[in-house]
Motif scaffolding. Structure first.
Motif, short mmCIF file in Angstrom:
data_model
loop_
_atom_site.label_atom_id
_atom_site.label_comp_id
_atom_site.label_asym_id
_atom_site.label_seq_id
_atom_site.Cartn_x
_atom_site.Cartn_y
_atom_site.Cartn_z
N ALA A 17 8.31 39.86 56.74
CA ALA A 17 8.33 40.97 55.78
C ALA A 17 9.58 41.81 55.97
O ALA A 17 10.03 42.04 57.10
CB ALA A 17 7.09 41.85 55.97
N PHE A 18 10.13 42.26 54.86
CA PHE A 18 11.29 43.15 54.88
C PHE A 18 10.80 44.58 54.91
O PHE A 18 9.93 44.98 54.14
CB PHE A 18 12.16 42.92 53.64
N ASN A 19 11.36 45.37 55.79
CA ASN A 19 11.00 46.78 55.90
C ASN A 19 12.16 47.63 55.37
O ASN A 19 13.17 47.79 56.05
CB ASN A 19 10.69 47.13 57.36
N PRO A 20 12.04 48.19 54.17
CA PRO A 20 13.15 48.98 53.62
C PRO A 20 13.37 50.31 54.35
O PRO A 20 14.39 50.96 54.14
CB PRO A 20 12.75 49.21 52.17
N ASP A 21 12.44 50.69 55.22
CA ASP A 21 12.57 51.95 55.95
C ASP A 21 13.74 51.92 56.93
O ASP A 21 14.19 52.97 57.37
CB ASP A 21 11.27 52.25 56.70
N ILE A 22 14.26 50.74 57.26
CA ILE A 22 15.39 50.69 58.19
C ILE A 22 16.65 51.27 57.56
O ILE A 22 17.59 51.59 58.28
CB ILE A 22 15.66 49.25 58.69
N PHE A 23 16.66 51.42 56.25
CA PHE A 23 17.81 51.99 55.55
C PHE A 23 17.55 53.41 55.07
O PHE A 23 18.25 53.90 54.18
CB PHE A 23 18.21 51.11 54.36
N SER A 24 16.58 54.09 55.64
CA SER A 24 16.27 55.46 55.21
C SER A 24 17.37 56.41 55.67
O SER A 24 18.09 56.16 56.64
CB SER A 24 14.92 55.91 55.77
N ASP A 25 17.50 57.52 54.97
CA ASP A 25 18.52 58.52 55.31
C ASP A 25 18.29 59.10 56.71
O ASP A 25 19.25 59.44 57.40
CB ASP A 25 18.52 59.65 54.29
N LEU A 26 17.03 59.20 57.10
CA LEU A 26 16.72 59.73 58.42
C LEU A 26 17.30 58.85 59.52
O LEU A 26 17.89 59.36 60.48
CB LEU A 26 15.20 59.85 58.60
N ARG A 27 17.17 57.55 59.38
CA ARG A 27 17.62 56.63 60.42
C ARG A 27 19.12 56.35 60.37
O ARG A 27 19.71 56.03 61.39
CB ARG A 27 16.86 55.32 60.31
N ILE A 28 19.73 56.46 59.21
CA ILE A 28 21.15 56.11 59.08
C ILE A 28 22.05 57.33 59.17
O ILE A 28 23.16 57.24 59.70
CB ILE A 28 21.39 55.36 57.76
N LYS A 29 21.61 58.47 58.66
CA LYS A 29 22.48 59.64 58.60
C LYS A 29 22.06 60.76 59.54
O LYS A 29 22.89 61.29 60.29
CB LYS A 29 22.53 60.18 57.17
N VAL A 30 20.80 61.14 59.50
CA VAL A 30 20.36 62.32 60.24
C VAL A 30 20.31 62.06 61.75
O VAL A 30 20.86 62.84 62.54
CB VAL A 30 18.97 62.79 59.74
N ALA A 31 19.70 60.97 62.15
CA ALA A 31 19.54 60.70 63.58
C ALA A 31 20.87 60.53 64.31
O ALA A 31 21.05 61.10 65.39
CB ALA A 31 18.64 59.48 63.78
N ALA A 67 14.35 55.33 66.01
CA ALA A 67 13.38 54.28 66.31
C ALA A 67 12.40 54.10 65.17
O ALA A 67 12.18 54.99 64.35
CB ALA A 67 12.62 54.62 67.59
N GLY A 68 11.81 52.94 65.10
CA GLY A 68 10.81 52.66 64.08
C GLY A 68 10.57 51.17 63.95
O GLY A 68 11.10 50.37 64.74
N ASP A 69 9.79 50.83 62.97
CA ASP A 69 9.49 49.42 62.74
C ASP A 69 10.73 48.68 62.25
O ASP A 69 11.54 49.21 61.49
CB ASP A 69 8.37 49.27 61.70
N ALA A 70 10.85 47.46 62.68
CA ALA A 70 12.00 46.63 62.29
C ALA A 70 11.57 45.64 61.22
O ALA A 70 10.39 45.43 60.96
CB ALA A 70 12.54 45.89 63.50
N THR A 71 12.55 45.01 60.62
CA THR A 71 12.29 43.95 59.67
C THR A 71 11.99 42.67 60.44
O THR A 71 12.67 42.35 61.41
CB THR A 71 13.52 43.73 58.76
#
Length: 74
Positions: free
Chosen positions: A37-51, A29-33
């Motif tokens: 504004a574009f939020n680059p955090d949606i492509f973080s390793d935590l959200r794509i791989k770890v979770a 979970a987290g902020d969306a784009t």
């Protein structure tokens, strides 16, 4: 006493597995784009791989919890 399908140990392991799955979804979970504004955090390793791996581990742990053998009474 009746023979239940699960023992107390099974239920404890099921609750632990469920908590691991919830943790995985919280990590995703987290902020969306937005349109503004574009939020680059949606492509973080935590959200794509770890979770997703945490969720997968939780589901596998649930299978183990269901199949965990009960101790035989003497």
């Amino acid at each position: 006493m009746k023979n239940f399908a699960f023992t107390k140990t099974n239920y404890i392991l099921l609750i632990i597995g469920f908590a691991i799955i919830i943790l995985g979804f919280i990590l995703m979970a987290g902020d969306a784009t937005t349109e503004d504004a574009f939020n680059p955090d949606i492509f973080s390793d935590l959200r794509i791989k770890v979770a997703p791996m945490v969720c997968l581990f939780g589901f596998l742990f649930e299978i183990v919890a269901i199949l965990w053998p009960a101790k035989k009474e003497k």
